[in-house]
Design a protein around this motif. Structure first.
Motif, mmCIF file in Angstrom:
data_model
loop_
_atom_site.group_PDB
_atom_site.id
_atom_site.type_symbol
_atom_site.label_atom_id
_atom_site.label_comp_id
_atom_site.label_asym_id
_atom_site.label_seq_id
_atom_site.Cartn_x
_atom_site.Cartn_y
_atom_site.Cartn_z
ATOM 1 N N ALA A 2 0.804 -1.225 0.000
ATOM 2 C CA ALA A 2 0.000 0.000 0.000
ATOM 3 C C ALA A 2 0.837 1.276 0.000
ATOM 4 C CB ALA A 2 -0.932 -0.001 1.207
ATOM 5 N N ASP A 3 2.028 1.206 0.564
ATOM 6 C CA ASP A 3 2.865 2.398 0.657
ATOM 7 C C ASP A 3 3.770 2.586 -0.551
ATOM 8 O OD1 ASP A 3 1.797 3.060 3.096
ATOM 9 O OD2 ASP A 3 3.458 2.258 4.263
ATOM 10 N N SER A 4 3.655 1.705 -1.558
ATOM 11 C CA SER A 4 4.545 1.820 -2.710
ATOM 12 C C SER A 4 3.761 2.185 -3.970
ATOM 13 C CB SER A 4 5.316 0.521 -2.931
ATOM 14 O OG SER A 4 4.440 -0.505 -3.344
ATOM 15 N N ILE A 5 4.508 2.639 -4.969
ATOM 16 C CA ILE A 5 3.943 2.967 -6.271
ATOM 17 C C ILE A 5 4.851 2.330 -7.320
ATOM 18 C CG2 ILE A 5 5.169 5.187 -6.350
ATOM 19 C CD1 ILE A 5 2.787 6.316 -7.942
ATOM 20 N N SER A 6 4.263 1.782 -8.361
ATOM 21 C CA SER A 6 5.055 1.154 -9.416
ATOM 22 C C SER A 6 5.665 2.213 -10.330
ATOM 23 C CB SER A 6 4.180 0.208 -10.244
ATOM 24 O OG SER A 6 3.272 0.961 -11.042
ATOM 25 N N THR A 7 6.680 1.806 -11.065
ATOM 26 C CA THR A 7 7.303 2.740 -12.015
ATOM 27 C C THR A 7 6.286 3.168 -13.067
ATOM 28 O OG1 THR A 7 8.167 0.893 -13.328
ATOM 29 C CG2 THR A 7 9.633 1.844 -11.681
ATOM 30 N N GLN A 8 5.415 2.247 -13.489
ATOM 31 C CA GLN A 8 4.411 2.569 -14.506
ATOM 32 C C GLN A 8 3.408 3.603 -13.972
ATOM 33 O OE1 GLN A 8 5.189 -0.549 -13.488
ATOM 34 N NE2 GLN A 8 5.955 -1.625 -15.275
ATOM 35 N N ILE A 20 2.987 16.602 -7.970
ATOM 36 C CA ILE A 20 3.666 15.595 -7.162
ATOM 37 C C ILE A 20 4.984 16.166 -6.673
ATOM 38 C CG2 ILE A 20 4.744 13.313 -7.154
ATOM 39 C CD1 ILE A 20 2.999 12.580 -9.489
ATOM 40 N N ALA A 21 5.251 15.963 -5.400
ATOM 41 C CA ALA A 21 6.571 16.288 -4.870
ATOM 42 C C ALA A 21 7.391 15.006 -4.974
ATOM 43 C CB ALA A 21 6.463 16.755 -3.424
ATOM 44 N N LEU A 22 8.441 15.035 -5.773
ATOM 45 C CA LEU A 22 9.272 13.864 -6.030
ATOM 46 C C LEU A 22 10.607 14.061 -5.316
ATOM 47 C CD1 LEU A 22 9.321 11.211 -7.634
ATOM 48 C CD2 LEU A 22 10.117 12.514 -9.607
ATOM 49 N N LEU A 23 10.900 13.168 -4.367
ATOM 50 C CA LEU A 23 12.108 13.298 -3.562
ATOM 51 C C LEU A 23 13.054 12.128 -3.785
ATOM 52 C CD1 LEU A 23 10.571 14.394 -0.132
ATOM 53 C CD2 LEU A 23 11.463 15.853 -1.955
ATOM 54 N N ASP A 24 14.272 12.446 -4.155
ATOM 55 C CA ASP A 24 15.340 11.468 -4.293
ATOM 56 C C ASP A 24 16.004 11.391 -2.915
ATOM 57 O OD1 ASP A 24 17.898 10.310 -4.658
ATOM 58 O OD2 ASP A 24 18.032 11.051 -6.713
ATOM 59 N N LYS A 58 2.333 18.984 2.520
ATOM 60 C CA LYS A 58 1.301 18.084 3.019
ATOM 61 C C LYS A 58 0.040 18.145 2.159
ATOM 62 C CE LYS A 58 2.879 18.017 7.791
ATOM 63 N NZ LYS A 58 4.155 18.671 7.567
ATOM 64 N N ASP A 59 0.003 19.099 1.219
ATOM 65 C CA ASP A 59 -1.192 19.296 0.409
ATOM 66 C C ASP A 59 -1.088 18.647 -0.973
ATOM 67 O OD1 ASP A 59 0.792 20.980 -0.507
ATOM 68 O OD2 ASP A 59 -0.552 22.679 -0.850
ATOM 69 N N GLN A 60 -0.078 17.807 -1.190
ATOM 70 C CA GLN A 60 0.032 17.104 -2.465
ATOM 71 C C GLN A 60 0.669 15.743 -2.233
ATOM 72 O OE1 GLN A 60 4.132 18.996 -4.284
ATOM 73 N NE2 GLN A 60 2.239 19.961 -4.819
ATOM 74 N N GLU A 61 0.554 14.897 -3.249
ATOM 75 C CA GLU A 61 1.156 13.581 -3.152
ATOM 76 C C GLU A 61 2.671 13.709 -3.190
ATOM 77 O OE1 GLU A 61 -0.590 10.121 -5.250
ATOM 78 O OE2 GLU A 61 -1.834 11.664 -6.183
ATOM 79 N N VAL A 62 3.329 12.853 -2.408
ATOM 80 C CA VAL A 62 4.778 12.829 -2.342
ATOM 81 C C VAL A 62 5.233 11.423 -2.725
ATOM 82 C CG1 VAL A 62 6.799 13.078 -0.832
ATOM 83 C CG2 VAL A 62 4.777 14.531 -0.471
ATOM 84 N N VAL A 63 6.236 11.343 -3.597
ATOM 85 C CA VAL A 63 6.838 10.056 -3.952
ATOM 86 C C VAL A 63 8.326 10.164 -3.653
ATOM 87 C CG1 VAL A 63 7.342 8.395 -5.797
ATOM 88 C CG2 VAL A 63 5.113 9.541 -5.733
ATOM 89 N N CYS A 85 1.972 13.405 5.864
ATOM 90 C CA CYS A 85 2.187 13.554 4.424
ATOM 91 C C CYS A 85 1.530 12.383 3.699
ATOM 92 C CB CYS A 85 3.680 13.575 4.099
ATOM 93 S SG CYS A 85 4.544 15.033 4.691
ATOM 94 N N ARG A 86 1.037 12.664 2.497
ATOM 95 C CA ARG A 86 0.509 11.607 1.622
ATOM 96 C C ARG A 86 1.683 11.132 0.782
ATOM 97 N NH1 ARG A 86 -4.205 14.327 -1.590
ATOM 98 N NH2 ARG A 86 -2.447 15.646 -2.018
ATOM 99 N N VAL A 87 2.291 10.040 1.196
ATOM 100 C CA VAL A 87 3.576 9.636 0.613
ATOM 101 C C VAL A 87 3.596 8.165 0.255
ATOM 102 C CG1 VAL A 87 4.572 9.282 2.911
ATOM 103 C CG2 VAL A 87 6.098 9.695 0.968
ATOM 104 N N LYS A 88 4.297 7.872 -0.838
ATOM 105 C CA LYS A 88 4.573 6.502 -1.256
ATOM 106 C C LYS A 88 6.023 6.432 -1.687
ATOM 107 C CE LYS A 88 -0.066 5.502 -2.723
ATOM 108 N NZ LYS A 88 -0.851 4.481 -3.284
ATOM 109 N N PHE A 89 6.593 5.227 -1.657
ATOM 110 C CA PHE A 89 7.957 5.046 -2.157
ATOM 111 C C PHE A 89 7.894 4.303 -3.481
ATOM 112 C CE2 PHE A 89 7.259 1.235 0.357
ATOM 113 C CZ PHE A 89 7.801 0.235 -0.424
#
Length: 105
Positions: A2-8, A20-24, A58-63, A85-89
């Motif tokens: 549930a906490d992950s997102i696929s590359t696709q 989307i906030a994208l964090l390396d 906190k107001d947008q999705e974070v990956v 935060c609404r976050v997935k890895f």
């Protein structure tokens, strides 16, 4: 998971108009060895998360992603969730992203 997102799924989100906030969050040594990031990502040192955690929206999705989607990004995801935060890895990390022809800069 549930906490992950696929590359696709991430590729589809990035192609769309989603904010989307994208964090390396690769360790500093890993990032310095291979500094190319997924387009639009911001590198944040996972060792200093307490210095930057309050800057994550906190107001947008974070990956978040690390090298392989393992303990580093999962630990950061857990800490960000605790901050509401609404976050997935990214499942498989940047390694899987590149193997699936994902663009890097």
């Amino acid at each position: 998971m549930a906490d992950s997102i696929s590359t696709q799924d991430l590729a589809r989100l990035l192609e769309g108009s989603h904010q989307i906030a994208l964090l390396d969050v690769r360790r500093k040594s890993d990032f310095e060895q291979s500094p190319r990031k997924i387009a639009g990502a911001r590198w944040q040192d996972p060792e200093t998360i307490h210095d930057w955690i309050d800057t994550v929206p906190k107001d947008q999705e974070v990956v978040v992603y690390c090298v392989k989607g393992g303990s580093v990004s999962q630990s950061v995801t857990k800490q960000l969730k605790e901050q509401a935060c609404r976050v997935k890895f990214l499942d498989g990390g940047i390694k899987a992203w590149r193997e699936n022809e994902g663009a890097v800069e």
